[in-house]
Design a protein around this motif. Structure first.
Motif, short mmCIF file in Angstrom:
data_model
loop_
_atom_site.label_atom_id
_atom_site.label_comp_id
_atom_site.label_asym_id
_atom_site.label_seq_id
_atom_site.Cartn_x
_atom_site.Cartn_y
_atom_site.Cartn_z
N ALA A 96 66.22 37.43 87.26
CA ALA A 96 66.48 37.07 88.66
C ALA A 96 65.52 37.77 89.62
N GLY A 97 64.97 38.91 89.19
CA GLY A 97 64.02 39.61 90.05
C GLY A 97 62.80 38.79 90.38
N VAL A 98 62.39 37.95 89.44
CA VAL A 98 61.25 37.07 89.68
C VAL A 98 61.58 36.06 90.76
N LEU A 99 62.80 35.57 90.72
CA LEU A 99 63.24 34.61 91.75
C LEU A 99 63.26 35.27 93.12
N ARG A 100 63.67 36.54 93.15
CA ARG A 100 63.70 37.27 94.43
C ARG A 100 62.30 37.39 95.01
N LEU A 101 61.35 37.77 94.16
CA LEU A 101 59.96 37.89 94.62
C LEU A 101 59.39 36.55 95.02
N ARG A 159 49.09 43.92 81.11
CA ARG A 159 49.95 43.45 80.02
C ARG A 159 51.32 43.02 80.53
N ALA A 160 51.86 43.75 81.51
CA ALA A 160 53.16 43.39 82.07
C ALA A 160 53.10 42.03 82.74
N GLY A 192 61.00 46.65 78.22
CA GLY A 192 62.04 47.55 78.70
C GLY A 192 61.87 47.87 80.17
N VAL A 193 60.63 48.13 80.59
CA VAL A 193 60.35 48.41 81.99
C VAL A 193 60.66 47.19 82.85
N LEU A 194 60.21 46.03 82.41
CA LEU A 194 60.44 44.80 83.17
C LEU A 194 61.93 44.48 83.25
N ARG A 218 63.69 46.58 85.85
CA ARG A 218 63.41 46.13 87.21
C ARG A 218 63.97 44.74 87.49
N GLY A 219 64.67 44.17 86.53
CA GLY A 219 65.28 42.86 86.73
C GLY A 219 64.32 41.70 86.65
N LEU A 220 63.09 41.95 86.15
CA LEU A 220 62.09 40.88 86.09
C LEU A 220 62.20 40.07 84.81
#
Length: 273
Positions: A88-93, A32-33, A67-69, A72-74
């Motif tokens: 921005a976390g998605v960009l980092r990954l 789901r995430a 909330g969890v995402l 974690r900055g996602l």
């Protein structure tokens, strides 16, 4: 007295009550995430109601996932409108994945040329947690072994590529890896923090590292750092071969060739020395 059959029925499994059910629930939560990230990638932004409808879950469930995402900055949230968007976390990954893909693509001709130049096996390695993983390999004409290093995780302290990657880590992380128990693979393996620190200092200052029968008896290697556009070390390119041919006296010369290959690959990765 509670009915044991109804207790096991609650978990929906046989065996250890709740174990499989918990595992299945965790997998569903991960699914789901990931779906939430895909929804936001497709829509650009969306509110809790829209996301819950897309997922087919209650709003409270969607809110917990978001909330969890967000923690974690996602994902991020526009506080005024209540809409969520990719963070921005998605960009980092994505950036980390892109670097690995880029170094594989750009490194192929450089790795091949280094193998042709030295006649030995050339490898490109990147950091993978507490080890180095080989993502590319090319064999030269003189290579006598068909051993495949591709995809193999190797210890940082006992390999030339690993020492290069270790030498350029931030100090705190480097120290954490240097001061832990260092596994011995041969009688030549460095297993003391002081000895390893000395070699890492030399690797940092000289621009290359070497290993002489430290991982396997009869195997020597040299490696040099590959840099990204910002100067950060993102990998190592090196040469390995039999000790009877890659003698210790020849390692500095081979290291210079590896350093030239590393400079070329760094240039391809956007680094301007």
């Amino acid at each position: 007295m509670p009915n044991s059959s109804s207790t096991s029925g609650t978990s929906g499994t046989t065996g250890t009550p709740g174990t499989a059910g918990t595992s299945a629930g965790s997998v569903q939560s991960v699914d789901r995430a990931v779906s939430v990230l895909e929804i936001l990638a497709r829509l650009g932004e969306a509110g809790v109601t829209e996301i819950s409808e897309e997922l087919g879950v209650h709003k409270s469930t969607a809110f917990r996932i978001l909330g969890v995402l967000e923690n974690r900055g996602l994902v991020g949230q526009e506080k005024e409108r209540g809409k969520y968007f990719l963070g921005a976390g998605v960009l980092r990954l994505a950036g980390a994945a892109a670097i690995r893909l880029d170094i594989s693509q750009e490194g192929q001709p450089v790795c091949r040329a280094l193998a042709d130049d030295t006649g030995e096996t050339a490898n490109i390695a990147v950091l993978d947690g507490d080890a180095a993983v080989n993502i590319m390999q090319a064999r030269g004409a003189a290579a006598v072994t068909a051993y495949n290093w591709l995809g193999r995780r190797t210890p940082l302290h006992a390999t030339a590529s690993g020492k290069v990657l270790l030498a350029h880590l931030p100090r705190d992380r480097r120290e954490a890896l240097v001061t832990r128990k260092l596994a011995r693979f041969t009688e030549n393996t460095l297993t003391t923090a002081a000895g390893l620190r000395a070699q890492l200092t030399a690797a940092f200052e000289d621009g290359f590292a070497q290993s002489a029968e430290e991982l396997e008896i009869g195997l020597n290697a040299v490696a040099a750092p590959v840099r990204a556009h910002d100067g950060g070390v993102i990998g190592a390119i090196g040469v390995s071969g039999p000790a009877y041919r890659m003698e210790r006296a020849l390692l500095p010369e081979l290291a210079e060739r590896a350093a030239e290959a590393a400079a070329e690959l760094s240039r391809r990765m956007g680094y301007a020395a």
